[in-house]
Design a protein around this motif. Structure first.
Motif, short mmCIF file in Angstrom:
data_model
loop_
_atom_site.label_atom_id
_atom_site.label_comp_id
_atom_site.label_asym_id
_atom_site.label_seq_id
_atom_site.Cartn_x
_atom_site.Cartn_y
_atom_site.Cartn_z
N GLU A 116 0.81 -1.22 0.00
CA GLU A 116 0.00 0.00 0.00
C GLU A 116 0.85 1.27 0.00
OE1 GLU A 116 -2.22 -1.58 3.54
OE2 GLU A 116 -3.85 -0.53 2.53
N ALA A 117 2.01 1.21 0.64
CA ALA A 117 2.87 2.40 0.74
C ALA A 117 4.26 2.08 0.20
CB ALA A 117 2.94 2.88 2.18
N ARG A 118 4.29 1.50 -0.99
CA ARG A 118 5.53 0.98 -1.55
C ARG A 118 6.64 2.03 -1.69
NH1 ARG A 118 7.21 -3.53 -3.64
NH2 ARG A 118 8.83 -3.60 -5.25
N PRO A 119 6.37 3.25 -2.18
CA PRO A 119 7.46 4.22 -2.32
C PRO A 119 8.16 4.53 -0.99
CG PRO A 119 5.56 4.93 -3.58
CD PRO A 119 5.11 3.78 -2.74
N PHE A 120 7.38 4.75 0.08
CA PHE A 120 7.99 5.07 1.37
C PHE A 120 8.69 3.84 1.93
CE2 PHE A 120 8.74 7.71 4.90
CZ PHE A 120 8.19 8.97 4.66
N TYR A 121 8.10 2.67 1.72
CA TYR A 121 8.73 1.43 2.18
C TYR A 121 10.10 1.24 1.51
CZ TYR A 121 9.69 -3.59 2.47
OH TYR A 121 10.30 -4.81 2.67
N GLN A 122 10.14 1.44 0.19
CA GLN A 122 11.40 1.27 -0.53
C GLN A 122 12.44 2.30 -0.10
OE1 GLN A 122 10.00 1.34 -4.65
NE2 GLN A 122 10.46 -0.84 -4.81
N MET A 123 11.99 3.54 0.07
CA MET A 123 12.91 4.60 0.46
C MET A 123 13.56 4.30 1.81
SD MET A 123 13.03 7.47 2.64
CE MET A 123 11.31 7.90 2.90
N LEU A 124 12.73 3.94 2.81
CA LEU A 124 13.28 3.64 4.13
C LEU A 124 14.13 2.38 4.11
CD1 LEU A 124 10.37 4.51 6.61
CD2 LEU A 124 12.43 5.83 6.10
N SER A 125 13.69 1.37 3.37
CA SER A 125 14.46 0.12 3.30
C SER A 125 15.85 0.37 2.73
CB SER A 125 13.72 -0.91 2.45
OG SER A 125 12.49 -1.28 3.04
N GLU A 126 15.91 1.21 1.68
CA GLU A 126 17.21 1.53 1.08
C GLU A 126 18.09 2.30 2.05
OE1 GLU A 126 16.15 3.61 -2.43
OE2 GLU A 126 15.41 1.82 -3.47
N ARG A 127 17.50 3.22 2.80
CA ARG A 127 18.30 3.99 3.76
C ARG A 127 18.78 3.10 4.90
NH1 ARG A 127 15.69 10.10 4.36
NH2 ARG A 127 15.55 10.53 2.12
N PHE A 128 17.93 2.22 5.37
CA PHE A 128 18.34 1.30 6.43
C PHE A 128 19.48 0.41 5.94
CE2 PHE A 128 13.86 1.52 8.39
CZ PHE A 128 14.25 2.53 9.27
N ALA A 129 19.34 -0.12 4.72
CA ALA A 129 20.37 -1.01 4.17
C ALA A 129 21.69 -0.27 3.98
CB ALA A 129 19.90 -1.60 2.84
N ARG A 130 21.61 0.97 3.52
CA ARG A 130 22.81 1.76 3.26
C ARG A 130 23.58 2.08 4.54
NH1 ARG A 130 20.41 5.40 0.34
NH2 ARG A 130 20.31 7.09 1.88
#
Length: 295
Positions: free
Chosen positions: A199-213
């Motif tokens: 449902e909130a894929r853009p925010f999910y992807q953005m935070l996931s990328e920042r956490f991974a980085r």
């Protein structure tokens, strides 16, 4: 059927009761003016004016016809004015999609600036998650979408409209356990309410990328799609959450908001490239640049 130009000639003569003055007012000579009046009388089927070398006056038919002719001219002028406004995007309808987060700060500002620029427009507003907005744009159900940066196909285009700080939402009872200017590293291993990957894929992807980085692995206890649901879970003590600054303006008892010491998040406006709605073009031409000027 008579023509608008013939009505204009008749109304001018009826108001002036003088062919020479009416011709001057219409920037024409008397012969073509007289010819237009005769054609009008032919189409109407009645004599409208009695004239001789000295006077001009309305017949009974002319007196009855005069106010109706004037009304038709006003309607024609108003119709042309409306058409010109519509062509410029100053009149018409714009369908705008928006996320719940943008509804707290960005949407009101978009509406205000649009109405300042074109008070005659009508707006249709639909709250939708970003993925649903993309689908609605592709289906022609929306003219404009306010959303997080999102993969789009070749028929859509996106432009940056605003940036917002990230805010950490925490339960007031836990406030002493968090720094005043938290970073992503402060979330490592802590209970965290995460955005839904659907449902909130853009925010999910953005935070996931920042956490991974940054090597941060929060303890994700729930995935939700809407900000107000997320804040309800924070208030219930389920965990902390990250939300955009606009949504952080919500004042909810039991929740403390702290600005994150990290890069901001973006909001874009998305639209179909082949959308010919003049109101959309007015927004892109006259309203969107004002957001960049105040950024």
């Amino acid at each position: 059927m008579f023509e608008i130009s013939q009505l204009r000639c008749f109304v001018a003569v009826a108001e002036e009761l003088h062919f020479s003055r009416a011709a001057e007012r219409l920037n024409m000579t008397q012969p073509p003016l007289s010819r237009q009046i005769r054609l009008l009388e032919h189409h109407v089927g009645a004599q409208l004016l009695e004239r001789n070398s000295r006077t001009v006056r309305l017949t009974a038919a002319g007196k009855a016809f005069f106010p109706e002719a004037a009304r038709i001219l006003r309607i024609a002028e108003e119709a042309a004015f409306v058409a010109r406004r519509a062509a410029k995007g100053e009149q018409g309808t714009l369908a705008i999609g928006f996320t719940s987060a943008s509804g707290y700060s960005l949407l009101p500002e978009v509406v205000r600036r649009l109405r300042e620029r074109a008070p005659g427009i009508s707006l249709t507003l639909k709250e939708l998650v970003s993925t649903a907005q993309v689908e609605a744009l592709n289906a022609g159900e929306l003219d404009l979408g306010l959303m997080r940066p999102h993969p789009v196909n070749g028929e859509l285009d996106s432009q940056l409209i605003a940036t917002e700080a990230l805010m950490l939402a925490i339960h007031e009872n836990d406030a002493d356990q968090w720094p005043e200017a938290p970073t992503l590293a402060d979330l490592h291993g802590r209970p965290f309410v995460m955005y839904s990957p659907y449902e909130a894929r853009p925010f999910y992807q953005m935070l996931s990328e920042r956490f991974a980085r940054t090597g941060v692995v929060p303890d994700v206890v729930e995935h939700v799609g809407q900000v107000h649901t997320m804040l309800a879970l924070v208030r219930a003590g389920v965990g902390a959450a990250l939300i955009a600054e606009g949504a952080g303006r919500l004042k909810i008892d039991g929740i403390v908001m702290r600005r994150m010491a990290t890069e901001p998040v973006e909001m874009v406006c998305t639209y179909r490239r082949d959308n010919e709605n003049p109101v959309l073009h007015l927004f892109l031409r006259d309203v969107l640049p004002s957001f960049h000027a105040t950024a």
